[in-house]
Design a protein around this motif. Structure first.
Motif, PDB file in Angstrom:
ATOM      1  N   LEU A 179       0.932  -1.098  -0.176  1.00  6.63           N
ATOM      2  CA  LEU A 179       0.158  -0.128  -0.056  1.00  6.63           C
ATOM      3  C   LEU A 179       0.825   1.148   0.125  1.00  6.63           C
ATOM      4  O   LEU A 179       2.042   1.255   0.490  1.00  6.63           O
ATOM      5  N   PRO A 180       0.223   2.291  -0.452  1.00  2.43           N
ATOM      6  CA  PRO A 180       1.088   3.564  -0.412  1.00  2.43           C
ATOM      7  C   PRO A 180       1.188   3.983   1.225  1.00  2.43           C
ATOM      8  O   PRO A 180       0.272   3.925   1.768  1.00  2.43           O
ATOM      9  N   TYR A 181       2.330   4.584   1.403  1.00  6.51           N
ATOM     10  CA  TYR A 181       2.681   4.977   2.720  1.00  6.51           C
ATOM     11  C   TYR A 181       1.409   6.342   3.169  1.00  6.51           C
ATOM     12  O   TYR A 181       1.516   7.063   2.115  1.00  6.51           O
ATOM     13  N   ASN A 182       1.225   6.169   4.442  1.00  5.00           N
ATOM     14  CA  ASN A 182       0.327   7.462   4.854  1.00  5.00           C
ATOM     15  C   ASN A 182      -0.974   7.571   4.220  1.00  5.00           C
ATOM     16  O   ASN A 182      -1.389   8.551   4.438  1.00  5.00           O
ATOM     17  N   ASP A 183      -1.409   6.616   3.521  1.00  5.36           N
ATOM     18  CA  ASP A 183      -2.665   6.983   2.781  1.00  5.36           C
ATOM     19  C   ASP A 183      -3.550   5.999   3.579  1.00  5.36           C
ATOM     20  O   ASP A 183      -3.768   4.609   3.834  1.00  5.36           O
ATOM     21  N   VAL A 184      -4.508   6.959   4.483  1.00  4.91           N
ATOM     22  CA  VAL A 184      -5.448   6.288   5.136  1.00  4.91           C
ATOM     23  C   VAL A 184      -6.603   5.809   4.685  1.00  4.91           C
ATOM     24  O   VAL A 184      -7.247   4.673   5.260  1.00  4.91           O
ATOM     25  N   ASP A 185      -7.219   6.260   3.584  1.00  2.00           N
ATOM     26  CA  ASP A 185      -8.391   5.563   2.774  1.00  2.00           C
ATOM     27  C   ASP A 185      -7.928   4.237   2.320  1.00  2.00           C
ATOM     28  O   ASP A 185      -8.743   3.497   2.330  1.00  2.00           O
ATOM     29  N   ALA A 186      -6.669   4.301   1.695  1.00  2.00           N
ATOM     30  CA  ALA A 186      -6.329   2.965   1.164  1.00  2.00           C
ATOM     31  C   ALA A 186      -6.362   1.779   2.271  1.00  2.00           C
ATOM     32  O   ALA A 186      -6.700   0.864   2.110  1.00  2.00           O
ATOM     33  N   LEU A 187      -5.716   2.164   3.516  1.00  2.00           N
ATOM     34  CA  LEU A 187      -5.711   1.184   4.521  1.00  2.00           C
ATOM     35  C   LEU A 187      -6.921   0.882   4.992  1.00  2.00           C
ATOM     36  O   LEU A 187      -7.432  -0.312   5.113  1.00  2.00           O
ATOM     37  N   LYS A 188      -7.952   1.747   5.337  1.00  2.00           N
ATOM     38  CA  LYS A 188      -9.264   1.385   5.381  1.00  2.00           C
ATOM     39  C   LYS A 188      -9.971   0.531   4.285  1.00  2.00           C
ATOM     40  O   LYS A 188     -10.680  -0.245   4.688  1.00  2.00           O
ATOM     41  N   THR A 189      -9.654   0.751   3.095  1.00  2.00           N
ATOM     42  CA  THR A 189     -10.297   0.037   1.983  1.00  2.00           C
ATOM     43  C   THR A 189      -9.739  -1.408   2.152  1.00  2.00           C
ATOM     44  O   THR A 189     -10.439  -2.443   1.832  1.00  2.00           O
ATOM     45  N   LEU A 190      -8.502  -1.734   2.317  1.00  2.00           N
ATOM     46  CA  LEU A 190      -8.022  -2.924   2.413  1.00  2.00           C
ATOM     47  C   LEU A 190      -8.644  -3.684   3.580  1.00  2.00           C
ATOM     48  O   LEU A 190      -8.868  -4.771   3.207  1.00  2.00           O
ATOM     49  N   PHE A 191      -8.674  -3.117   4.877  1.00  2.00           N
ATOM     50  CA  PHE A 191      -9.356  -3.964   5.803  1.00  2.00           C
ATOM     51  C   PHE A 191     -10.584  -4.330   5.703  1.00  2.00           C
ATOM     52  O   PHE A 191     -11.013  -5.260   6.018  1.00  2.00           O
ATOM     53  N   LYS A 192     -11.439  -3.403   5.051  1.00  2.00           N
ATOM     54  CA  LYS A 192     -12.867  -3.656   4.765  1.00  2.00           C
ATOM     55  C   LYS A 192     -12.840  -4.845   3.698  1.00  2.00           C
ATOM     56  O   LYS A 192     -13.811  -5.801   4.001  1.00  2.00           O
ATOM     57  N   ASP A 193     -12.041  -4.917   2.886  1.00  2.00           N
ATOM     58  CA  ASP A 193     -12.130  -5.892   1.566  1.00  2.00           C
ATOM     59  C   ASP A 193     -11.560  -7.234   2.144  1.00  2.00           C
ATOM     60  O   ASP A 193     -11.940  -8.460   1.713  1.00  2.00           O
ATOM     61  N   LYS A 194     -10.364  -7.161   3.048  1.00  2.00           N
ATOM     62  CA  LYS A 194      -9.518  -8.432   3.077  1.00  2.00           C
ATOM     63  C   LYS A 194      -9.200  -8.579   4.613  1.00  2.00           C
ATOM     64  O   LYS A 194      -8.228  -9.358   4.932  1.00  2.00           O
ATOM     65  N   GLY A 195      -9.743  -7.951   5.466  1.00  2.00           N
ATOM     66  CA  GLY A 195      -9.245  -7.914   6.994  1.00  2.00           C
ATOM     67  C   GLY A 195      -9.133  -9.116   7.538  1.00  2.00           C
ATOM     68  O   GLY A 195      -8.007  -9.257   8.296  1.00  2.00           O
TER      69      GLY A 195
END
Length: 429
Positions: A179-195
């Motif tokens: 994931l891109p560093y410091n990207d909160v939205d990408a982090l939230k999307t990842l956990f929602k999809d693959k957490g």
């Protein structure tokens, strides 16, 4: 005769690129690597007997200065008793106790010999503990050269990573997401999809191999919350930042605790010591108690541990980091003023005794922003500083390090050298 060149020519016949670690080869800045033969305090001398003010500090470990008498004495006394036993020792127990005392997130710890070994083992442990396979890392962060970590971002935001080194099978990298560093939205999307598939997230809280890029507080808080919610192990890689940026490492700076932490560099005081540790319930899965295997013939080597203990006992003294911060602040203020006067785009970042220099008007917050800066100016600046007797990291993508041994005179000399160097490159802007 140039002894550095003679040695480099000899080394190139018997070692790939003439070095035993790639950045030492000066490939990104050009020229001949300096072969160092001795060091003391804030200085080292090359094979031509040229003295340099050293701002790499063996890439971070030399926080108390080269050949500190307490560290040298500890090593000499330990070596006189034997170089290694392959058995438990009192020093290993003392080191583990000291680390757990200094860093609140450590309940148990295991000593190893390198940062790469620490991160590799922590990831294996996280997978064994969770029963999951997928690892998440961030673009621009470096966690050692084990196969599953030599991965770059894929073509899309949440795509699987691709190997960034020859010799790494695609099958190995398929369970690493980038994931891109410091990207909160990408982090939230990842956990929602693959957490529910994520074994671990590994993060450098201050990334020191894209120069110096710090995580935003919101990013750190969100990461901690998501890992807790989804049962994912948060591994904070403090191999570089551990006891380098503050009394309780970067976790103390951010007020965020890891599930597992990796440490290295400073805890060895210049010798090969690293560690991983964290929550006792996770560490209980390590052999010989659990099914996650890890072993090392030289783990907890008594001579290396002696150096680390001596260094940590200096670092934990009252006022140590206050003094270190003052030195680093003074250095960077001088750099910034010199660059401004020369009309060179420039910015800095720092925490404790770790700092970054950027040829951009604002300090970058991601790998993409680092790459968008004027990295092309760095080679000329590096050599101009080298000619003035100041040794910076020979790469635009490496952090710098202050030591307690640097004096006010050293800092003033470095700033004077920077004024000359910025003036010398101003025509390139």
């Amino acid at each position: 005769m140039n002894q550095n060149q003679i040695l480099f020519d000899r080394a190139s016949k018997t070692s790939p690129g003439g070095v035993n670690s790639p950045v030492r080869a000066f490939r990104s800045v050009g020229g001949t690597p300096r072969f160092i033969k001795r060091a003391q305090d804030a200085y080292f001398w090359d094979e031509n007997d040229v003295r340099y003010i050293d701002y790499i500090g063996s890439w971070g470990p030399i926080i108390v200065g080269h050949a500190h008498p307490n560290v040298v004495k500890a090593v000499q006394e330990a070596a006189a008793k034997g170089l290694g036993f392959g058995t438990p020792t009192r020093a290993e127990v003392e080191m583990a106790e000291l680390l757990c005392d200094m860093l609140p997130s450590l309940e148990q710890v295991r000593l190893v010999s390198s940062g790469t070994e620490a991160t590799m083992s922590a990831i294996r442990l996280a997978r064994g503990f969770t029963g999951r396979d997928v690892l998440v890392k961030f673009e621009g962060c470096y966690h050692g050269h084990s196969d599953s970590l030599l991965v770059k971002a894929g073509s899309g935001l949440l795509t699987l990573g691709n190997p960034s080194s020859a010799g790494v099978p695609v099958a190995v990298s398929k369970d690493t997401l980038v994931l891109p560093y410091n990207d909160v939205d990408a982090l939230k999307t990842l956990f929602k999809d693959k957490g529910d598939t994520l074994a671990a997230v590994i993060l450098e809280p201050i990334a020191g191999n894209m120069n110096f890029v710090r995580a935003r507080p919101e990013f750190m808080r969100t990461l901690r919350e998501l890992c807790t919610e989804y049962g994912t192990v948060l591994i904070i890689d403090e191999v570089m930042t551990g006891f380098r940026v503050g009394e309780q490492c970067a976790q103390g700076v951010y007020g965020v605790q890891a599930d597992l932490t990796t440490l290295g560099k400073v805890i060895g005081g210049g010798m090969p010591v690293a560690a991983f540790g964290g929550r006792a319930d996770i560490m209980a899965h390590m052999a010989p108690l659990g099914g996650v295997y890890q072993a090392g013939t030289l783990s907890g080597n008594p001579v290396a541990v002696a150096a680390g203990l001596a260094t940590l006992n200096i670092v934990r003294q009252d006022g140590f980091f206050d003094n270190l911060r003052q030195k680093t602040t003074a250095l960077l203020a001088g750099f910034s003023a010199a660059a401004h006067d020369a009309g060179v785009p420039f910015s800095t970042e720092m925490e404790g005794g770790m700092f970054g220099l950027f040829f951009s008007n604002q300090a970058p917050q991601s790998y993409a922003e680092v790459m968008a800066s004027r990295v092309d100016l760095f080679p000329a600046f590096f050599h101009a500083m080298l000619d003035e007797g100041v040794y910076l990291a020979p790469s635009a993508f490496e952090a710098g390090f202050m030591s307690a041994a640097h004096t006010d005179e050293d800092i003033a000399s470095t700033i004077a050298a920077a004024r000359k160097a910025f003036a010398a490159i101003s025509h390139l802007v």
